[in-house]
Design an enzyme around this catalytic site. Structure first.
Site, mmCIF file in Angstrom:
data_model
loop_
_atom_site.group_PDB
_atom_site.id
_atom_site.type_symbol
_atom_site.label_atom_id
_atom_site.label_comp_id
_atom_site.label_asym_id
_atom_site.label_seq_id
_atom_site.Cartn_x
_atom_site.Cartn_y
_atom_site.Cartn_z
ATOM 1 N N ASP A 42 0.766 -1.137 0.036
ATOM 2 C CA ASP A 42 -0.099 -0.106 0.073
ATOM 3 C C ASP A 42 0.851 1.308 -0.023
ATOM 4 O O ASP A 42 2.084 1.362 0.833
ATOM 5 C CB ASP A 42 -0.761 0.008 1.309
ATOM 6 C CG ASP A 42 -2.144 -0.925 1.103
ATOM 7 O OD1 ASP A 42 -2.027 -1.700 0.492
ATOM 8 O OD2 ASP A 42 -3.103 -0.626 1.821
ATOM 9 N N CYS A 67 -8.056 4.510 1.839
ATOM 10 C CA CYS A 67 -8.882 4.493 2.843
ATOM 11 C C CYS A 67 -8.097 5.449 3.990
ATOM 12 O O CYS A 67 -6.974 5.493 3.977
ATOM 13 C CB CYS A 67 -8.940 3.252 3.305
ATOM 14 S SG CYS A 67 -9.634 1.955 2.388
ATOM 15 N N TYR A 109 -8.507 -14.100 4.096
ATOM 16 C CA TYR A 109 -7.157 -13.421 4.499
ATOM 17 C C TYR A 109 -7.273 -13.186 5.776
ATOM 18 O O TYR A 109 -6.301 -12.727 6.237
ATOM 19 C CB TYR A 109 -6.666 -12.571 3.587
ATOM 20 C CG TYR A 109 -7.542 -11.032 3.514
ATOM 21 C CD1 TYR A 109 -7.544 -10.245 4.537
ATOM 22 C CD2 TYR A 109 -8.635 -10.968 2.568
ATOM 23 C CE1 TYR A 109 -8.218 -9.224 4.620
ATOM 24 C CE2 TYR A 109 -9.445 -9.978 2.641
ATOM 25 C CZ TYR A 109 -9.296 -8.915 3.740
ATOM 26 O OH TYR A 109 -10.114 -7.979 3.578
ATOM 27 N N ASN A 120 -17.835 11.958 3.736
ATOM 28 C CA ASN A 120 -17.175 13.251 3.116
ATOM 29 C C ASN A 120 -17.146 14.140 4.095
ATOM 30 O O ASN A 120 -18.083 14.323 5.002
ATOM 31 C CB ASN A 120 -18.341 13.621 1.924
ATOM 32 C CG ASN A 120 -17.982 12.924 0.820
ATOM 33 O OD1 ASN A 120 -17.298 12.161 0.611
ATOM 34 N ND2 ASN A 120 -19.275 12.985 -0.004
ATOM 35 N N HIS A 164 -17.274 9.507 0.155
ATOM 36 C CA HIS A 164 -16.250 8.917 -0.802
ATOM 37 C C HIS A 164 -14.910 8.306 -0.157
ATOM 38 O O HIS A 164 -14.009 7.890 -0.914
ATOM 39 C CB HIS A 164 -16.089 9.786 -1.874
ATOM 40 C CG HIS A 164 -17.204 9.943 -2.758
ATOM 41 N ND1 HIS A 164 -18.236 10.870 -2.588
ATOM 42 C CD2 HIS A 164 -17.630 9.333 -3.982
ATOM 43 C CE1 HIS A 164 -19.209 11.028 -3.245
ATOM 44 N NE2 HIS A 164 -18.975 9.844 -4.284
ATOM 45 N N GLU A 202 -4.063 0.382 -1.953
ATOM 46 C CA GLU A 202 -3.375 -0.685 -2.575
ATOM 47 C C GLU A 202 -2.730 -0.583 -3.937
ATOM 48 O O GLU A 202 -3.424 0.188 -4.746
ATOM 49 C CB GLU A 202 -4.238 -1.911 -2.673
ATOM 50 C CG GLU A 202 -4.961 -2.191 -1.233
ATOM 51 C CD GLU A 202 -6.378 -1.838 -1.076
ATOM 52 O OE1 GLU A 202 -6.513 -0.536 -1.877
ATOM 53 O OE2 GLU A 202 -7.264 -2.214 -0.221
#
Length: 245
Positions: A42, A67, A109, A120, A164, A202
């Site tokens: 990342d 994120c 995982y 937002n 978002h 990522e």
């Protein structure tokens, strides 16, 4: 902890010291979790440091989901839930959700995800352009900082959901409980003495659409002068940091 700590006296590896310095200087680093887990790298940077140019960089060169990982104690103080818990509550009103809500063992995982709500900032327009997302991310870092400084803050007065920018709630025990980029990035923030609100995104492969191979991510780091850190290195450094507290 001082932002100008003497890393040499802490026993950290040279690579971790480089990562600490980069984060303290508001720079991007590359963070790999663990082979056999997500095995993903990342882009990682402090939320308070993010600019619209950084958002564009992550959007174009990383390509994954942007994120913001948040400190677990602050997440609790702000009342940020895990999204899976929200959805489980929602099944009481909409039974069709029961079959799709995350359950133990669903993830290949990990035992669970760290997703909280998508937000937002209220000063954004649509929330999705680079400048809007940068503002939301900055403000998430600021509200974490203000909370840690004892200020009485009200999350809903500054943010709205849906939005978002995905927020991630780190596990209480951080890397001793879960080895995701969420916990690894927050552990790094604590080691570096910066606000524990970190952006993670990522890196994807433009050719096959999968997670970018570790060697390719390392090469990208060399080509762009970015520190590449592995999860195991972070755990070792975090244990050293904990022992000094």
């Amino acid at each position: 902890m001082s932002d100008n700590m003497d890393s040499d006296t802490k026993g950290y590896s040279e690579n971790i010291q480089r990562a600490i310095t980069a984060l303290q200087n508001d720079e991007m680093i590359l963070l790999f979790d663990l082979e056999g887990r997500e095995a993903e790298t990342d882009f990682t940077i402090a939320a308070k440091a993010v600019t619209p140019a950084d958002v564009r960089w992550m959007r174009k060169d990383a390509g994954g989901l942007m994120c913001v990982a948040l400190d677990p104690d602050v997440s609790e103080q702000l009342g940020l839930p895990f999204i899976a818990d929200i959805m489980r509550d929602a099944t009481q009103r909409n039974t069709s959700l029961e079959k799709i809500v995350e359950k133990g063992g669903d993830l290949k995982y990990d035992s669970r995800s760290s997703f909280s709500i998508w937000v937002n900032h209220r000063d954004t327009r649509t929330g999705i352009p680079d400048n809007d997302r940068a503002l939301t991310i900055n403000k998430l870092g600021e509200i974490v900082d203000r909370t840690l400084n004892g200020e009485d803050v009200h999350f809903g007065s500054e943010f709205r959901t849906p939005g978002h920018v995905a927020t991630l709630r780190a596990a209480k025990g951080l890397v001793h409980e879960r080895m995701g980029q969420t916990e690894l990035s927050i552990a790094l923030a604590k080691i570096a003495g910066i606000t524990p609100a970190m952006v993670v995104c990522e890196m994807l492969d433009d050719q096959n659409g999968r997670a970018l191979a570790k060697d390719d991510a390392k090469q990208y780091g060399k080509d762009h002068n970015l520190v590449f850190v592995e999860g195991e290195e972070v755990v070792e450094a975090y244990d050293i940091w904990l022992s000094s507290q």
